[in-house]
Write a protein that holds these residues in place. Structure first.
Motif, PDB file in Angstrom:
ATOM      1  N   GLU A 152    -172.831 -64.034  89.188  1.00  0.00           N
ATOM      2  CA  GLU A 152    -172.450 -64.544  90.505  1.00  0.00           C
ATOM      3  C   GLU A 152    -172.451 -66.072  90.469  1.00  0.00           C
ATOM      4  O   GLU A 152    -171.580 -66.711  91.039  1.00  0.00           O
ATOM      5  N   GLU A 153    -173.435 -66.653  89.756  1.00  0.00           N
ATOM      6  CA  GLU A 153    -173.590 -68.106  89.713  1.00  0.00           C
ATOM      7  C   GLU A 153    -172.676 -68.682  88.617  1.00  0.00           C
ATOM      8  O   GLU A 153    -172.832 -68.336  87.437  1.00  0.00           O
ATOM      9  N   PRO A 154    -171.744 -69.565  88.971  1.00  0.00           N
ATOM     10  CA  PRO A 154    -170.795 -70.089  87.970  1.00  0.00           C
ATOM     11  C   PRO A 154    -171.471 -70.789  86.788  1.00  0.00           C
ATOM     12  O   PRO A 154    -171.011 -70.656  85.647  1.00  0.00           O
ATOM     13  N   VAL A 214    -160.408 -70.831  89.994  1.00  0.00           N
ATOM     14  CA  VAL A 214    -159.522 -70.846  91.155  1.00  0.00           C
ATOM     15  C   VAL A 214    -159.990 -71.911  92.141  1.00  0.00           C
ATOM     16  O   VAL A 214    -159.548 -71.927  93.279  1.00  0.00           O
ATOM     17  N   SER A 215    -160.893 -72.805  91.717  1.00  0.00           N
ATOM     18  CA  SER A 215    -161.436 -73.838  92.604  1.00  0.00           C
ATOM     19  C   SER A 215    -161.776 -75.078  91.793  1.00  0.00           C
ATOM     20  O   SER A 215    -162.606 -75.023  90.885  1.00  0.00           O
ATOM     21  N   PHE A 256    -163.961 -68.580  86.542  1.00  0.00           N
ATOM     22  CA  PHE A 256    -164.500 -68.439  87.899  1.00  0.00           C
ATOM     23  C   PHE A 256    -163.394 -67.925  88.804  1.00  0.00           C
ATOM     24  O   PHE A 256    -162.331 -68.531  88.894  1.00  0.00           O
ATOM     25  N   GLY A 262    -168.210 -64.938  89.727  1.00  0.00           N
ATOM     26  CA  GLY A 262    -167.596 -64.628  91.007  1.00  0.00           C
ATOM     27  C   GLY A 262    -168.355 -63.480  91.641  1.00  0.00           C
ATOM     28  O   GLY A 262    -169.306 -62.975  91.068  1.00  0.00           O
ATOM     29  N   ALA A 321    -164.135 -66.803  92.153  1.00  0.00           N
ATOM     30  CA  ALA A 321    -164.621 -66.817  93.542  1.00  0.00           C
ATOM     31  C   ALA A 321    -164.793 -65.382  94.035  1.00  0.00           C
ATOM     32  O   ALA A 321    -165.392 -64.556  93.349  1.00  0.00           O
ATOM     33  N   ALA A 322    -164.230 -65.068  95.208  1.00  0.00           N
ATOM     34  CA  ALA A 322    -164.448 -63.757  95.808  1.00  0.00           C
ATOM     35  C   ALA A 322    -163.311 -62.787  95.517  1.00  0.00           C
ATOM     36  O   ALA A 322    -163.247 -61.706  96.108  1.00  0.00           O
ATOM     37  N   VAL A 341    -165.656 -75.908  92.053  1.00  0.00           N
ATOM     38  CA  VAL A 341    -166.557 -75.128  91.207  1.00  0.00           C
ATOM     39  C   VAL A 341    -166.291 -75.444  89.734  1.00  0.00           C
ATOM     40  O   VAL A 341    -167.209 -75.475  88.918  1.00  0.00           O
TER      41      VAL A 341
END
Lengths: 689, 689
Positions: free
Chosen positions: A438-440, A310-311, A385, A419, A387-388, A314
């Motif tokens: 958590e870490e892509p 979604v980014s 990924f 994420g 994200a939040a 990233v």
């Protein structure tokens, strides 16, 4: 050695059992008694009728049956007699927690060796001494004095931990509990008088309860056993994740050849791990991350990765990581692209796919991207990924559902998501069979590790036949002939015994030749004026012959002069050096490198165990940049790498077949030309039988 | 550009304000209204008298006062008129959330450029377009349409986040909240029509509320501004932690010289970060770990690390990591060792210190080791590993107390601890000023990053004076003379115009010389037979002269023949290549490398921004292995590296002084001998003014 009684004893005696649960001899009684071990427990203590509520026995001799396992927690000086008594009483395994043996010096080592011999003779599986014990999580066997189980017991699962270091083992146990990593067995080997990490890996390779093995190694004594165990685990489809720290003393490597001195002992361990498919972890963190990834029971990964994010930012970070890890990022097939663009016009449909922040307005497009990539047939693994988004109570359940649907639609596709997720969502994804980080970049790294492991399982190594007995030290002509007989082509050359013979050899070789003294006594021919190049006329060849003979006679009067080698000067596209040595722990290894001072300076060499496979040689030549150099680099002619690969395989076979009789075996340089490869100089000697 | 109104506006208008808090124009009204912003809030909406309970205004023209900040959330086509109205109404800052500009193509870029020009002329601080907005955590200013603040607001603190990517920025916000990282400001710059990441860093360098800056960069347009901002932050003592992803298009670098082609654009960014002390993070994880470490306000670290552990194995792992990171591990002073051994006889008192598992029996010995190391004066930083001890309710409080006492006794010592800790213990350690990690190598890595940063702050770069105007293209003799005038010594040489002059030059140079055609028109002299080496007699020199002239006349009939260069053949201890180019973003950079095909193959080059400092050149020569080579490597003579360092500095000064007029500037090789350095070949050309 039969290790079953170490892992599944039906009865356990604790020799040196203590009433005080905090003591070394008290903790195992406490843990076995309190945490649910179902077998018989026999405390042995000459001064007590009862220990922690259990009937105690005055000595090993008074035990009511031959026990499967005895935990030994008496002072160092009393351990040896206890071992002898255990053997006499037909005990099957001993876990010696006591310290004060080889780690304390020579005297302790002598006693330890005697105990080991006694155990070996009688088939007693001796763990330790100076170890923290063993656990079988399924059987609730806690044969340890570590208080760690008191703070809680990890889930029962399929990961086994074996550690030479007790402290590391205890820490790993605590991390497994904290990270919900399900364990099958936990073993610390300490001084390894008898049972080594290799023995434990060997046993775990056969154990139906274990699917992944975590090993912490400080140094192996029996390298062949370690290699066999690692290969057995690989053949059983069980990844071994290894942490190997530090380097052994430089003194152990006195007999090492010049070439190998660039490599460091650690490079040999790395070569062993590379050859056996063991996965090396650089940090404790990584060790557990990989353990969890392999334990999840996902399908194997391949090198073609799809990234859905979604980014865009990233996504780029993940693409950088994929490239570092050697993964490919094939483009998303057109139909999937079009479907996505129809929904979100400015969605990036390259790979990485960026469905953009608009995903919050049109969440299903994320599922379309995941499933579209996973079912397209173009990929071997999928990294996501989000994200939040998983932090939102509205978004988390549908995203988990999308992942489930993707896995159902593409059951052969390993999926890792990154994420921010709370514990419940994380658990739901793991239960669905999707890794979560958590870490892509971690999502990319674990998929890469799984892909490497899957590829590795296909590699095979053929073992060469032994070689006929050669003389102890060869001169260069003999060395080239020896190599030639075993499949390594030499540069065209002649042996000359006079100036006239040198001239006719020079003519026969086309007038482009090097003159070198031949002597089994001279390793460094240049130092004694024994080499001449750039000979452009018969007269210069004659003069060079005389000058070499005169110089060598003067500077090395005792060296045998066995003629002059006239060798054709080749036009190299690349110069490779090959060396071999017999490593005291791991047996034969070979060292490859490019020639030249800059290369040595940067230690651009690689180590391979021998014999080896074409896949290993390819990986090694690629790592050294040699494949790139031969592939038409910077406008140079491209040449076939196959003759070089074959020659390295032959060289490794020769080295392996010599085994401990290998003295020096070195080709420097092996010249690669458009026509093939040729050894231009070689040193060969043998250790007398 | 005055950015204060972007960060501390006393009033905010939302142009395109929506009643619906989920819309781009509704979210900022909601966040400003609900989360405590104290300034005036003016919704602008032509169709509503009230928006989300606030009085609304029909247009920008009807606003009751010139606002400090206007948030613009209207469709792309309407943004430009809004900007013009804002300028007319003397608004001071505009945050353009709307998309549809440069990211959409040429047409959008044109509009964006007009808006930027309009804003610049009137001093309007324009953020965006296509950005996610800005936050000031202290002032509860949430000028964003990201819903992230609804899920919670991070602590107020001293870390500022600036991100080109909105999605990355939103993710970083969520991570900061999750990881308890206190934020001062949060800014996303989007398309950067006016305000760039560099401008924000520049402003943050002056901001008293910010001590650490996290920057996410995809690509900078004004490299000089970025460098100035990074240097300003460094001068202000504020570390900048940068994530820079991806590589720019190869097409942007068409004019690049052969040497620089080895380096890749990313190497230029790295050189900029190295030169300005920016700390590059490779993962998001690392970015936040470093942010927290620098935000804790610990004393600066140095390179001498003490490691205190309860596990020899993990200590070795940490020592491996320290070595990777370039830290030193000096031995523990004897009195501290003796005191420890008196308590735990088999305690390892080397560095790493291993107080062993016996620490559970004698906990205070751990404090003795920490405090003994910290107060010994031998160390600049302390890393501790306590395994799972902090998980024990009995052990955690005394260990925290030990750390407090250590910090009190050695207030100048940064301390990082690793092990398993619950949140409360972790918090207590952080409050005491001690970093805490689960992964042991992280403790070492952050201390190393702090040490590098502290060392970096001392570096200074002097700016060279401009150079006098030279002709456009120099031949080799002119090039060597040009370099010589500016401090780069050439190899001894003469210019000859006849065979006889060549012979006497050859004699004068001692009979060891190379002959080369001199022509400003010939870059590759060998290709046209323009070079001869190995001349051993007057006759050979004469023949070589004639052969060169004949060959060049035949193969390059149009090239000017400007004589023959007779240059002394030097005996190199090392050959270095130096190149320079004018990077379109960052200005002048130089490239260094060792010569030879293997070196090119492995891309063993390094990039430095120019001008540069002796510290940078040293670091770079060390990284390339050149310092090792000159330091007496493998029995070669050791030579002073200072002449080489000085020459590289002069070369960088020349390149920087030329600035955009730099065409080609290359020395290959620069020969290092026992007597100093000498340029043996040079190519110099200039871009016409």
């Amino acid at each position: 050695m039969i290790l079953d009684p170490l892992f599944s004893p039906r009865s356990v005696a604790i020799v040196g059992a203590s009433q005080n649960a905090r003591k070394v001899g008290g903790m195992p009684v406490h843990l076995l008694g309190q945490l649910g071990y179902a077998g018989a427990i026999y405390p042995v203590n000459p001064g007590a009728a009862e220990v922690q509520g259990l009937k105690a026995f005055a000595s090993v001799a008074e035990l009511p049956e031959p026990v499967d396992m005895a935990i030994v927690a008496v002072p160092a000086g009393s351990v040896e007699p206890v071992i002898e008594q255990l053997v006499a009483q037909r005990a099957r395994a001993a876990v010696v927690l006591s310290s004060g043996f080889a780690e304390m010096g020579e005297q302790g080592a002598v006693v330890q060796a005697r105990m080991a011999a006694c155990a070996r003779k009688s088939g007693l599986a001796l763990l330790g001494p100076n170890c923290l014990g063993v656990m079988n999580l399924r059987q609730k066997l806690f044969a340890t004095f570590s208080p760690a189980p008191l703070a809680g017991v990890p889930q029962v699962g399929s990961v086994a931990i074996v550690s030479q270091s007790g402290a590391f083992g205890a820490y790993a146990y605590s991390l497994a509990r904290k990270n919900d990593l399900g364990l099958s067995h936990w073993v610390t080997t300490g001084n390894e008088a008898a049972v080594s990490v290799a023995d434990v890996i060997d046993w775990l390779a056969d154990d139906a309860d274990t699917q992944v093995i975590l090993a912490y190694i400080e140094g192996a004594r029996d390298g062949a056993a370690l290699q066999r165990a690692l290969l057995k685990a690989r053949a059983a489809g069980k990844p071994v994740i290894v942490t190997k720290v530090g380097r052994t003393a430089a003194g152990a490597r006195a007999a090492m050849s010049h070439t190998a001195s660039l490599s460091g002992e650690d490079a040999v361990y790395q070569a062993v791990f590379d050859a056996t498919g063991a996965i090396r972890a650089r940090t404790v963190d990584e060790m557990f991350r990989l353990a969890q990834a392999f334990a999840l029971g996902m399908p194997p990964a391949g090198r073609r990765l799809a990234i859905v994010t979604v980014s865009g930012g990233v996504g780029t970070l993940m693409a950088d990581s994929a490239s570092d890890e050697g993964l490919e990022l094939p483009p998303l097939p057109a139909p999937v692209c079009e479907a996505l663009r129809a929904r979100i016009p400015f969605c990036a449909t390259d790979n990485p796919v960026d469905v953009t922040g608009q995903v919050t307005a049109d969440l299903p497009v994320l599922g379309m991207a995941m499933q579209g990539a996973a079912t397209s047939g173009e990929y071997d693994a999928l990294a996501i990924f989000v994200a939040a988004a998983l932090g939102s109570p509205a978004l988390a359940p549908p995203i988990v559902q999308m992942v489930r649907e993707t896995l159902a639609a593409a059951p052969q596709m390993p999926v890792a998501l990154s994420g921010i997720a709370d514990d419940q969502t994380r658990r739901a994804l793991l239960d669905a069979g999707c890794l979560v980080y958590e870490e892509p970049t971690h999502a990319v790294e674990v998929l890469a590790a799984k892909a490497r492991w899957a590829a590795h399982r296909a590699e095979e190594v053929a073992v060469p036949a032994p070689l006929a007995q050669p003389p102890a030290v060869l001169n260069e002509v003999e060395a080239l002939a020896f190599l030639s007989r075993h499949g390594v082509p030499p540069a065209p050359h002649r042996l000359a015994h006079s100036a006239e013979e040198a001239v006719s050899a020079w003519k026969a070789l086309g007038g482009q030749a090097v003159l070198k003294i031949v002597s089994a006594d001279l390793l460094h021919k240049s130092d004694v004026g024994g080499v001449r190049v750039g000979l452009r006329s018969e007269q210069e060849v004659r003069e060079a012959h005389d000058a070499i003979v005169a110089s060598v006679t003067r500077l090395a009067p005792r060296a045998r002069r066995q003629g002059l080698l006239v060798a054709r000067k080749l036009d190299p596209l690349a110069e490779v050096m090959l060396g071999a040595r017999h490593d005291p722990v791991f047996g034969t290894v070979i060292v490859l490198g490019l020639g030249g001072v800059a290369v040595e300076l940067h230690a651009r060499t690689a180590v391979l165990t021998a014999p080896t496979s074409a896949a290993r040689v390819h990986a090694c030549l690629a790592g050294l940049g040699i494949l790139k150099l031969l592939g038409g680099w910077r406008g140079r002619p491209a040449v076939d790498a196959q003759p070089l690969v074959d020659t390295v395989l032959r060289f490794a076979d020769i080295a392996a077949a010599l085994g401990p009789r290998l003295g020096t075996l070195e080709i420097n340089p092996l010249i690669v030309t458009a026509e093939g490869v040729a050894a231009a100089d070689a040193v060969v000697s043998f250790v007398p039988a």
